[in-house]
Design an enzyme around this catalytic site. Sequence first.
Site, mmCIF file in Angstrom:
data_model
loop_
_atom_site.group_PDB
_atom_site.id
_atom_site.type_symbol
_atom_site.label_atom_id
_atom_site.label_comp_id
_atom_site.label_asym_id
_atom_site.label_seq_id
_atom_site.Cartn_x
_atom_site.Cartn_y
_atom_site.Cartn_z
ATOM 1 N N LYS A 1 -55.170 24.402 17.296
ATOM 2 C CA LYS A 1 -54.416 24.056 16.082
ATOM 3 C C LYS A 1 -53.412 22.947 16.365
ATOM 4 O O LYS A 1 -53.094 22.677 17.535
ATOM 5 C CB LYS A 1 -53.714 25.304 15.546
ATOM 6 C CG LYS A 1 -52.625 25.843 16.459
ATOM 7 C CD LYS A 1 -52.117 27.189 15.976
ATOM 8 C CE LYS A 1 -51.056 27.733 16.903
ATOM 9 N NZ LYS A 1 -50.684 29.118 16.598
ATOM 10 N N ARG B 1 -44.750 39.516 10.281
ATOM 11 C CA ARG B 1 -44.752 38.128 9.820
ATOM 12 C C ARG B 1 -45.897 37.976 8.832
ATOM 13 O O ARG B 1 -45.767 37.360 7.797
ATOM 14 C CB ARG B 1 -44.925 37.193 11.024
ATOM 15 C CG ARG B 1 -45.050 35.727 10.663
ATOM 16 C CD ARG B 1 -45.170 34.838 11.894
ATOM 17 N NE ARG B 1 -46.475 34.906 12.528
ATOM 18 C CZ ARG B 1 -46.873 34.116 13.516
ATOM 19 N NH1 ARG B 1 -46.059 33.188 13.986
ATOM 20 N NH2 ARG B 1 -48.067 34.234 14.053
ATOM 21 N N TYR C 1 -27.572 2.521 20.756
ATOM 22 C CA TYR C 1 -26.783 3.020 19.615
ATOM 23 C C TYR C 1 -25.515 3.733 20.070
ATOM 24 O O TYR C 1 -25.565 4.576 20.961
ATOM 25 C CB TYR C 1 -27.612 3.996 18.778
ATOM 26 C CG TYR C 1 -28.591 3.319 17.853
ATOM 27 C CD1 TYR C 1 -28.135 2.486 16.831
ATOM 28 C CD2 TYR C 1 -29.960 3.510 18.005
ATOM 29 C CE1 TYR C 1 -29.034 1.859 15.976
ATOM 30 C CE2 TYR C 1 -30.859 2.888 17.149
ATOM 31 C CZ TYR C 1 -30.389 2.068 16.138
ATOM 32 O OH TYR C 1 -31.273 1.457 15.308
ATOM 33 N N MET D 1 -35.565 5.252 17.432
ATOM 34 C CA MET D 1 -36.763 5.701 16.739
ATOM 35 C C MET D 1 -38.040 5.242 17.442
ATOM 36 O O MET D 1 -38.984 6.006 17.594
ATOM 37 C CB MET D 1 -36.756 5.205 15.290
ATOM 38 C CG MET D 1 -37.843 5.868 14.457
ATOM 39 S SD MET D 1 -37.949 5.259 12.774
ATOM 40 C CE MET D 1 -36.497 5.958 12.050
#
Length: 341
Positions: A33, A119, A251, A296
């Site tokens: 998955k 769950r 930054y 980023m």
Amino acid sequence: MAFIEISKENYQHNIEYLAEKAGGKDKLMVVLKDNAYGHDLEIMAKLACGFGIKKSAVKTLKEAKKINFLFEEVLILADHPTRKLQTDSISYAVHSLEGLRKFPKKSCVHVNVDSGMHRNGISEDELKDAFIVILKNGLNLKGIFTHFRSADQLSSEQYWQNENFNKIKKQAKKLILKYNLPMPKFHSCNSSSLLRREEPLEDDFARCGISTYGYTHIHESFGEFDLKPVMSLWAQKLSTRNLNRGERVGYGGVYELLKNDMVSTYDIGYGDGFFRHDGQNELILEGKNVCGRVSMDSMCFLGDAKKVCLFKDAYYLAKKFNTITYDIIVKLSPYIKKVVV
Ligand SMILES: *Cc1c(COP(=O)(O)O)cnc(C)c1O
């Protein structure tokens, strides 16, 4: 371009190791998955198939359709069908009685039973009603399973939940005989619960995700496990500059050079799913100092190496940032190029 190296040898090693623990390759379902926990669904599916694995699990129908030709069965863990599929090699996990009622007639299903995690799953009391729905809608009951909540922890919870599942199993088997249905497969273990087992697996198979990729977070008192990380993450240099002592990088200028030094920028950042380190504390990855905040699309390191390795073993980052290896690897962007070595 940043890239992920996939070690075929390590993946095979883990699969063989887990298959032995489970009692054979037929008793191991590999969990692919979420893009195979960030490793690339199609690459890992092909490799697993090549190693003789016949069952896999994914999250969605879209994922299942990409790989179902490689396996005898693909189990969809978290998706809702809108109509009956053309193939019987794809099954759906069903997480509630209400959900079961909505399944298209004749669908292949694995019914999730709640053995204590609370769950997902139908309760023991609902089992009878579930069988009535299965009969009425001609559903193809291929499996009955549960999921453990504390498999990686040192506690008696695992025994308690296992006992609950055994009780549900017994009851289900009675109903199956009563209604003359084919015997479904029973399964419960994920990586941790398989690894901690001392006795042979009673279930028909175990569903292993993280351990196939080389990790476990099981409590250390259960011993050491011979698993090898499959993925390593690399980034390539974009530029280099010479900076003077006292100059600050990136930054917020949070990283200050303690001496004149070379700083290079590499093509990976939190936009690629890498952890956004805020630069407050020292971070050394595979022997190289990170300078300041992760941006980023890029991040800086001391030195001028052509490429840098972000990790060969995600455990270090997971520990450093108080999370789990799943979290570090699964978020890596599917767009990062994969190289199988
Ligand atoms: C993700 C998942 C697994 C695999 O768990 P690991 O800890 O990665 O082995 C097994 N079963 C279910 C139902 C899951 O959702």
